[in-house]
Design a protein around this motif. Structure first.
Motif, PDB file in Angstrom:
ATOM      1  N   SER A 125       0.948  -1.046  -0.139  1.00  0.00           N
ATOM      2  CA  SER A 125      -0.048   0.108  -0.144  1.00  0.00           C
ATOM      3  C   SER A 125       0.637   1.314  -0.056  1.00  0.00           C
ATOM      4  CB  SER A 125      -0.844  -0.007   1.317  1.00  0.00           C
ATOM      5  OG  SER A 125      -1.381   1.284   1.525  1.00  0.00           O
ATOM      6  N   LEU A 126       0.747   2.177  -1.033  1.00  0.00           N
ATOM      7  CA  LEU A 126       1.433   3.270  -1.033  1.00  0.00           C
ATOM      8  C   LEU A 126       1.410   4.293   0.088  1.00  0.00           C
ATOM      9  CD1 LEU A 126       1.585   4.045  -4.943  1.00  0.00           C
ATOM     10  CD2 LEU A 126       3.265   2.953  -3.628  1.00  0.00           C
ATOM     11  N   PRO A 127      -0.157   4.515   0.373  1.00  0.00           N
ATOM     12  CA  PRO A 127      -0.627   5.375   1.502  1.00  0.00           C
ATOM     13  C   PRO A 127       0.159   5.166   2.988  1.00  0.00           C
ATOM     14  CG  PRO A 127      -2.273   5.370   0.241  1.00  0.00           C
ATOM     15  CD  PRO A 127      -1.368   4.146  -0.201  1.00  0.00           C
ATOM     16  N   THR A 128       0.124   3.521   3.227  1.00  0.00           N
ATOM     17  CA  THR A 128       0.532   3.107   4.322  1.00  0.00           C
ATOM     18  C   THR A 128       2.054   3.015   4.263  1.00  0.00           C
ATOM     19  OG1 THR A 128      -1.022   1.504   4.669  1.00  0.00           O
ATOM     20  CG2 THR A 128       0.755   0.791   5.809  1.00  0.00           C
ATOM     21  N   ALA A 129       2.832   2.829   3.213  1.00  0.00           N
ATOM     22  CA  ALA A 129       4.102   2.916   3.331  1.00  0.00           C
ATOM     23  C   ALA A 129       4.780   4.442   3.683  1.00  0.00           C
ATOM     24  CB  ALA A 129       4.808   2.412   1.972  1.00  0.00           C
ATOM     25  N   THR A 130       3.861   5.265   3.035  1.00  0.00           N
ATOM     26  CA  THR A 130       4.271   6.783   2.998  1.00  0.00           C
ATOM     27  C   THR A 130       3.875   7.108   4.599  1.00  0.00           C
ATOM     28  OG1 THR A 130       3.849   7.539   0.759  1.00  0.00           O
ATOM     29  CG2 THR A 130       3.468   9.209   2.237  1.00  0.00           C
ATOM     30  N   ALA A 131       2.877   6.820   5.148  1.00  0.00           N
ATOM     31  CA  ALA A 131       2.296   7.131   6.665  1.00  0.00           C
ATOM     32  C   ALA A 131       3.532   6.612   7.529  1.00  0.00           C
ATOM     33  CB  ALA A 131       1.145   6.645   6.991  1.00  0.00           C
ATOM     34  N   LEU A 132       4.130   5.329   7.302  1.00  0.00           N
ATOM     35  CA  LEU A 132       4.979   4.663   8.100  1.00  0.00           C
ATOM     36  C   LEU A 132       6.461   5.669   7.952  1.00  0.00           C
ATOM     37  CD1 LEU A 132       4.170   1.069   7.811  1.00  0.00           C
ATOM     38  CD2 LEU A 132       3.900   2.211   9.887  1.00  0.00           C
ATOM     39  N   ALA A 133       6.613   6.084   6.693  1.00  0.00           N
ATOM     40  CA  ALA A 133       7.814   6.685   6.628  1.00  0.00           C
ATOM     41  C   ALA A 133       7.876   7.772   7.345  1.00  0.00           C
ATOM     42  CB  ALA A 133       8.096   6.891   4.892  1.00  0.00           C
ATOM     43  N   ARG A 134       6.721   8.694   7.404  1.00  0.00           N
ATOM     44  CA  ARG A 134       6.713   9.649   8.136  1.00  0.00           C
ATOM     45  C   ARG A 134       6.683   9.803   9.621  1.00  0.00           C
ATOM     46  NH1 ARG A 134       2.101  12.425   3.742  1.00  0.00           N
ATOM     47  NH2 ARG A 134       3.741  12.775   2.131  1.00  0.00           N
ATOM     48  N   SER A 135       5.832   8.645  10.011  1.00  0.00           N
ATOM     49  CA  SER A 135       5.811   8.780  11.743  1.00  0.00           C
ATOM     50  C   SER A 135       6.058   7.423  12.240  1.00  0.00           C
ATOM     51  CB  SER A 135       4.319   8.981  11.865  1.00  0.00           C
ATOM     52  OG  SER A 135       3.622   7.606  11.163  1.00  0.00           O
ATOM     53  N   ALA A 136       6.997   6.680  11.559  1.00  0.00           N
ATOM     54  CA  ALA A 136       7.534   5.158  12.286  1.00  0.00           C
ATOM     55  C   ALA A 136       8.253   5.635  13.463  1.00  0.00           C
ATOM     56  CB  ALA A 136       7.842   4.445  11.089  1.00  0.00           C
ATOM     57  N   PRO A 137       8.070   4.759  14.548  1.00  0.00           N
ATOM     58  CA  PRO A 137       8.898   4.796  15.751  1.00  0.00           C
ATOM     59  C   PRO A 137      10.249   4.212  15.126  1.00  0.00           C
ATOM     60  CG  PRO A 137       7.005   3.538  16.086  1.00  0.00           C
ATOM     61  CD  PRO A 137       6.885   3.733  14.680  1.00  0.00           C
TER      62      PRO A 137
END
Length: 276
Positions: A125-137
């Motif tokens: 998922s592109l949105p999920t990968a992007t979200a994790l890239a921005r906010s992942a611990p």
């Protein structure tokens, strides 16, 4: 000998009845049941598709009486329930494990709610990968699986995605679908998406379905699998008939209103061992 119109009409009616009942149908199964060639079934499906009564997919057909919503459109539907489901599912995550997150607005909310580090996450998922890239611990490792882009879903699918999954051994797979039906099982918009999730279910030790209550009773696209193919369902509400099916097949239920798992058996017992 050419098929008479009367017999063709009977086949068309049967095909549409099967689609209404199951949401999708396969060319090979229709040919076998109706005792005609697969070429005849392909012609029947093409005829019905021209009337906008179904949509042909690889190897069969799916219902056409639904609208394919974009990821952005789906993200705002039942948003509060999806956030609650995503937060409830966090109790299943343990450090040091490998997770798959499917495309979908509920799994996207699950990714946003992740606070664990020391995880390996796979997603197409592109949105999920992007979200994790921005906010992942810190310490979270994310792998975006390759493939061909499905624009309205914002996901990657196809042989490359399926091949990558075939080499993985996942601790948990968190999946979202477009519909959940007792008769038609779990459904997704396209056959390409469905094949990816089937590969995910084979690769995961434990499969978790994240769904808000609006998905129950819906048949939207080709079948991914059956309700009993998952080990845990996380939802804001589950109808009694679905709860009974879960009890029959050792599928655990997590509800957003509960503090603890509502197991049909001890957590991680028979259900976790059904597929290794």
């Amino acid at each position: 000998m050419p098929t008479t119109p009367r017999i063709a009409d009977e086949r068309h009616r049967y095909i549409l009845e099967m689609l209404q009942e199951h949401g999708s149908c396969k060319v090979a199964e229709l040919a076998r049941t109706l005792a005609v060639s697969e070429m005849t079934i392909h012609r029947d499906l093409a005829h019905l598709a021209r009337q906008n009564l179904l949509r042909k997919v690889h190897g069969g057909a799916v219902l056409r009486n639904y609208i394919e919503l974009t990821f952005q459109d789906r993200a705002v539907q039942n948003h509060e329930a999806k956030v609650a489901v995503a937060q409830r599912a966090q109790s299943l995550v343990r450090p040091g494990t490998s997770l798959y997150l499917s495309p979908g607005s509920t799994t996207h909310e699950f990714a946003l709610a992740l606070i664990q580090d020391d995880l390996q996450i796979y997603t197409n998922s592109l949105p999920t990968a992007t979200a994790l890239a921005r906010s992942a611990p810190q310490g979270l490792r994310v792998t975006l699986l390759g493939g061909e882009l499905v624009v309205f879903v914002e996901a990657l699918v196809g042989p490359a995605t399926e091949a990558a999954l075939a080499d993985l051994r996942l601790t948990h797979a968190f999946i979202a679908v477009t519909g959940v039906s007792l008769e038609g099982g779990l459904t997704l918009y396209t056959e390409e998406e469905a094949r990816v999730i089937r590969a995910v279910i084979r690769a995961a030790r434990k499969t978790v379905l994240l769904t808000d209550a609006s998905k129950f009773g819906q048949l939207v696209g080709p079948q991914v699998g059956h309700l009993e193919d998952v080990h845990v369902i996380v939802s804001d509400h589950i109808p009694d008939a679905y709860r009974q099916r879960c009890e029959q097949h050792d599928v655990e239920i997590l509800l957003t209103a509960d503090l603890d798992v509502m197991p049909t058996s001890a957590p991680g017992a028979a259900a976790a061992d059904r597929r290794n």
